[in-house]
Design a protein around this motif. Structure first.
Motif, mmCIF file in Angstrom:
data_model
loop_
_atom_site.group_PDB
_atom_site.id
_atom_site.type_symbol
_atom_site.label_atom_id
_atom_site.label_comp_id
_atom_site.label_asym_id
_atom_site.label_seq_id
_atom_site.Cartn_x
_atom_site.Cartn_y
_atom_site.Cartn_z
ATOM 1 N N LEU B 68 0.843 -1.197 0.000
ATOM 2 C CA LEU B 68 0.000 0.000 0.000
ATOM 3 C C LEU B 68 0.881 1.251 0.000
ATOM 4 O O LEU B 68 0.658 2.192 -0.764
ATOM 5 C CB LEU B 68 -0.926 -0.010 1.214
ATOM 6 N N TRP B 69 1.903 1.222 0.855
ATOM 7 C CA TRP B 69 2.829 2.357 0.929
ATOM 8 C C TRP B 69 3.533 2.568 -0.401
ATOM 9 O O TRP B 69 3.645 3.679 -0.902
ATOM 10 C CB TRP B 69 3.833 2.130 2.063
ATOM 11 N N PHE B 70 3.987 1.438 -0.987
ATOM 12 C CA PHE B 70 4.655 1.528 -2.284
ATOM 13 C C PHE B 70 3.711 2.138 -3.324
ATOM 14 O O PHE B 70 4.081 3.053 -4.055
ATOM 15 C CB PHE B 70 5.095 0.140 -2.756
ATOM 16 N N ALA B 154 16.015 -2.206 -3.340
ATOM 17 C CA ALA B 154 14.668 -1.734 -3.642
ATOM 18 C C ALA B 154 14.667 -0.227 -3.888
ATOM 19 O O ALA B 154 13.952 0.272 -4.751
ATOM 20 C CB ALA B 154 13.725 -2.076 -2.507
ATOM 21 N N GLY B 155 15.508 0.487 -3.128
ATOM 22 C CA GLY B 155 15.538 1.941 -3.250
ATOM 23 C C GLY B 155 15.896 2.398 -4.651
ATOM 24 O O GLY B 155 15.170 3.174 -5.269
ATOM 25 N N SER B 156 17.009 1.871 -5.197
ATOM 26 C CA SER B 156 17.429 2.342 -6.516
ATOM 27 C C SER B 156 16.522 1.800 -7.611
ATOM 28 O O SER B 156 16.234 2.487 -8.591
ATOM 29 C CB SER B 156 18.890 1.972 -6.778
ATOM 30 N N SER B 232 4.481 -2.075 -15.827
ATOM 31 C CA SER B 232 5.865 -1.589 -15.797
ATOM 32 C C SER B 232 6.644 -2.248 -14.665
ATOM 33 O O SER B 232 7.813 -2.547 -14.832
ATOM 34 C CB SER B 232 5.926 -0.064 -15.700
ATOM 35 N N VAL B 233 5.990 -2.482 -13.526
ATOM 36 C CA VAL B 233 6.683 -3.142 -12.421
ATOM 37 C C VAL B 233 7.021 -4.580 -12.793
ATOM 38 O O VAL B 233 8.150 -5.033 -12.597
ATOM 39 C CB VAL B 233 5.810 -3.133 -11.150
ATOM 40 N N VAL B 234 6.051 -5.291 -13.341
ATOM 41 C CA VAL B 234 6.277 -6.690 -13.700
ATOM 42 C C VAL B 234 7.424 -6.805 -14.696
ATOM 43 O O VAL B 234 8.311 -7.646 -14.561
ATOM 44 C CB VAL B 234 4.997 -7.325 -14.281
ATOM 45 N N GLY B 240 10.751 -7.225 -7.326
ATOM 46 C CA GLY B 240 11.944 -7.412 -6.526
ATOM 47 C C GLY B 240 12.814 -6.187 -6.435
ATOM 48 O O GLY B 240 12.463 -5.156 -6.995
ATOM 49 N N PRO B 241 13.940 -6.252 -5.764
ATOM 50 C CA PRO B 241 14.432 -7.433 -5.031
ATOM 51 C C PRO B 241 13.596 -7.710 -3.775
ATOM 52 O O PRO B 241 13.166 -6.772 -3.125
ATOM 53 C CB PRO B 241 15.852 -7.017 -4.652
ATOM 54 N N GLY B 242 13.379 -8.972 -3.465
ATOM 55 C CA GLY B 242 12.462 -9.349 -2.379
ATOM 56 C C GLY B 242 11.071 -8.881 -2.759
ATOM 57 O O GLY B 242 10.608 -9.160 -3.854
ATOM 58 N N ASN B 243 10.428 -8.150 -1.829
ATOM 59 C CA ASN B 243 9.144 -7.537 -2.166
ATOM 60 C C ASN B 243 9.297 -6.033 -2.294
ATOM 61 O O ASN B 243 8.336 -5.285 -2.197
ATOM 62 C CB ASN B 243 8.094 -7.846 -1.092
#
Lengths: 302, 294
Positions: B68-70, B154-156, B232-234, B240-243
């Motif tokens: 949700l935050w993402f 995940a940040g970059s 676009s995410v898929v 990833g990485p992770g979730n």
């Protein structure tokens, strides 16, 4: 940053005379022009360089791609990457599947949407604005909300092994925008026209088909283009309803492309991306004004 | 004469098929999906009711909170990014390029029609560090910086995603806003100029207020689209990485189809729908107030 002001400079020139103002005006304009040129050049590089890089990389061999600089031209031009992507990579099959799903859905959606738009805008009856609102609400709902029940139904009716789930789902999800845009186009057509036609003996259905449809031909092309790009580029619905590898559309196929080859083969992968990108780009280049107008008018009204 | 245009049989024939398909594909499944959110199971194993268990799970699930935050930060950043970039481009078209802007407009609109999957794969390779150094990292190396493993954290990866989606859509918002700017009457601009307003002041006090309505509809359209981000995410990170880069849409998809938990998947879909409605409603109310006051 200053906005170009031709009115002011020409007025100033007139009042002070050409000899007095030519120098300072030219000096003031020169950096402004340069600034614009730099921005435009930067913009073009950002928009186009990735596509050029992609095209060049699609013509490299694996060795060439892995060992030489990413900026370099291909050492040998491997046009074979394209045939490999098309046949071994099954891209030809995926394009065929996409066409078989997209074209019927598009035809169905336009036919049903135009008729509904006519009934909602030209015909007079109680509750038509409410019905239009019900259609509109469909644009707000995320498609995730309808995936699971549809999956269940398609599975239970045995449609899962065919392209019908895609055709039906694309038609249904595309209807809100189609109905809305067609109803908007019909707003410019006067009702009296159809009243007159029926006085001349044509039924209202006949008037719809022979008079109104040709009148909105332009709108049909616009809406059709918009929906074509939406459906052709769709991933979510195609990914959900095509478990069978033989039914994959081009987007799902492209997403799984590396998997099909086992170890990654970069040349054919880039060739596959290129085919996908330049295929849609070609349609856009031919009809760019229509596409731009269609996509943006769909956005504002929706 | 109203009898002709009010012919019930004709209305039924014209509207009926569309309404039927729309109801079967959209309306019924929405209600049905609501029903699923009170169950457990899937199509193959069958469903069993579990009361409100999915909902209490929803509130305790840290993955939902992250997704949700993402989704919200992504929607906010991309919306601001693409509308601002689009507005700057539109200003460039109208005030600097003028009549010669048609070609640039066409070129900047390119990425809008490109399939997201293809763009995602392209950006993946463009920003990659291994097995081949992509152009972006090569550029960093050329100016003496170290390569960055953009998809390693995940940040970059998030920023690459934001950048990609702004690249994809700014040409679209530029054309949309361009149409709004062209509608501003020339007389208004000229009289403002005669009064001495120029440059930023002209934009701030004349152009911006007059293009507010089209800016607002761009914002609404953008938020409505970005909250549903999936393709676009898929294509770029697959969550990833992770979730680390998993929006609600993808989390719903994974829950439903990777873990075959349709009940909980429907509950997540419901949350997504509610979020979409609430955010759109809020933006709509704010924009209406702004326009009437401005």
């Amino acid at each position: 940053m200053a906005i170009d002001t031709p009115v002011k400079t020409s007025a100033g020139r007139r009042s002070r005379g050409p000899s007095a103002s030519a120098g300072p005006v030219r000096r003031a304009r020169a950096p402004r022009r340069l600034w614009v040129k730099i921005v435009v050049t930067l913009l073009l590089v950002v928009e186009i360089y990735p596509l050029i890089w992609m095209l060049l990389t699609s013509l490299k061999s694996n060795d060439d791609y892995l060992n030489n600089s990413t900026w370099s031209l291909p050492t040998t031009w491997e046009w074979g990457n394209y045939t490999e992507a098309w046949t071994t990579g099954h891209l030809g099959l995926y394009v065929q599947n996409s066409l078989l799903a997209v074209l019927p859905a598009l035809a169905l959606m336009l036919l049903l949407g135009t008729a509904a738009g006519f009934a909602l805008q030209i015909m007079v009856w109680k509750g038509r604005s409410l019905t239009l609102l019900v259609f509109l609400a469909g644009m707000m709902v995320p498609p995730q909300m309808i995936l699971l029940p549809l999956f269940t139904v398609y599975f239970q009716t045995g449609l899962s092994g065919t392209l019908w789930p895609l055709i039906l789902t694309y038609t249904g999800t595309g209807l809100p925008l189609t109905v809305f845009m067609m109803a908007t186009y019909y707003r410019t057509v006067p009702r009296e026209l159809f009243e007159a036609a029926t006085i001349d003996g044509a039924g209202i259905l006949r008037a719809f088909w022979t008079i109104s449809v040709p009148m909105v031909r332009n709108a049909l092309l616009t809406v059709g283009l918009v929906q074509f790009f939406f459906i052709w580029n769709d991933l979510l619905i195609a990914l959900t309803f095509t478990n069978n590898q033989d039914l994959r559309t081009i987007q799902v196929g492209l997403l799984n492309f590396t998997g099909d080859f086992g170890a990654t083969q970069y040349g054919p992968l880039f060739a596959a991306i290129c085919i996908n990108v330049f295929g849609t780009l070609l349609i856009y280049l031919f009809l760019n004004q229509k596409v731009m107008k269609g996509l943006t008018s769909g956005a504002v009204k929706g | 004469m109203h009898r002709v245009l009010g012919d019930r049989r004709a209305i039924a024939i014209l509207l009926g098929p569309a309404l039927l398909v729309y109801s079967l594909i959209m309306l019924v499944p929405i209600v049905w999906s609501l029903g699923y959110s009170f169950t457990q199971g899937n199509t193959i194993e069958g469903f069993t009711g579990n009361g409100g268990a999915n909902f209490s799970r929803l509130f305790e699930d840290p993955a939902v909170r992250d997704a949700l935050w993402f989704t919200l930060t992504y929607a906010a950043l991309v919306t601001v990014g693409q509308v601002v970039a689009g507005y700057l481009l539109a200003l460039l078209y109208v005030f600097f390029l003028k009549r010669s802007s048609a070609l640039i407009r066409t070129l900047a609109f390119f990425p809008v029609v490109l399939p997201t999957v293809a763009v995602g794969l392209l950006f993946q390779k463009f920003f990659q560090v291994a097995p081949q150094t992509g152009p972006v990292n090569s550029l960093l190396n050329a100016v003496g910086l170290d390569s960055i493993d953009f998809f390693g954290s995940a940040g970059s990866a998030f920023w690459v995603l934001i950048l990609m989606d702004i690249w994809r859509s700014m040409g679209f918002y530029a054309v949309l806003l361009f149409a709004g700017l062209v509608d501003i009457p020339d007389e208004v601009l000229e009289s403002a100029r005669l009064d001495g307003a120029s440059g930023l002041r002209l934009i701030r006090h004349i152009v911006l207020p007059l293009s507010l309505p089209v800016l607002m509809s761009s914002l609404i359209f953008s938020i409505n689209g970005t909250l549903k981000v999936f393709d676009s995410v898929v294509a770029l990170t697959n969550g990833g990485p992770g979730n680390g880069t998993t929006p609600l849409t993808l989390y719903m998809f994974q829950t439903s189809f990777t873990y075959s938990d349709y009940g909980y998947g429907s509950t997540i879909a419901l949350l997504l729908t509610v979020v979409c409605l609430l955010v759109s409603l809020a933006v709509y109310r704010v924009s209406r107030r702004d326009i009437t006051e401005g």
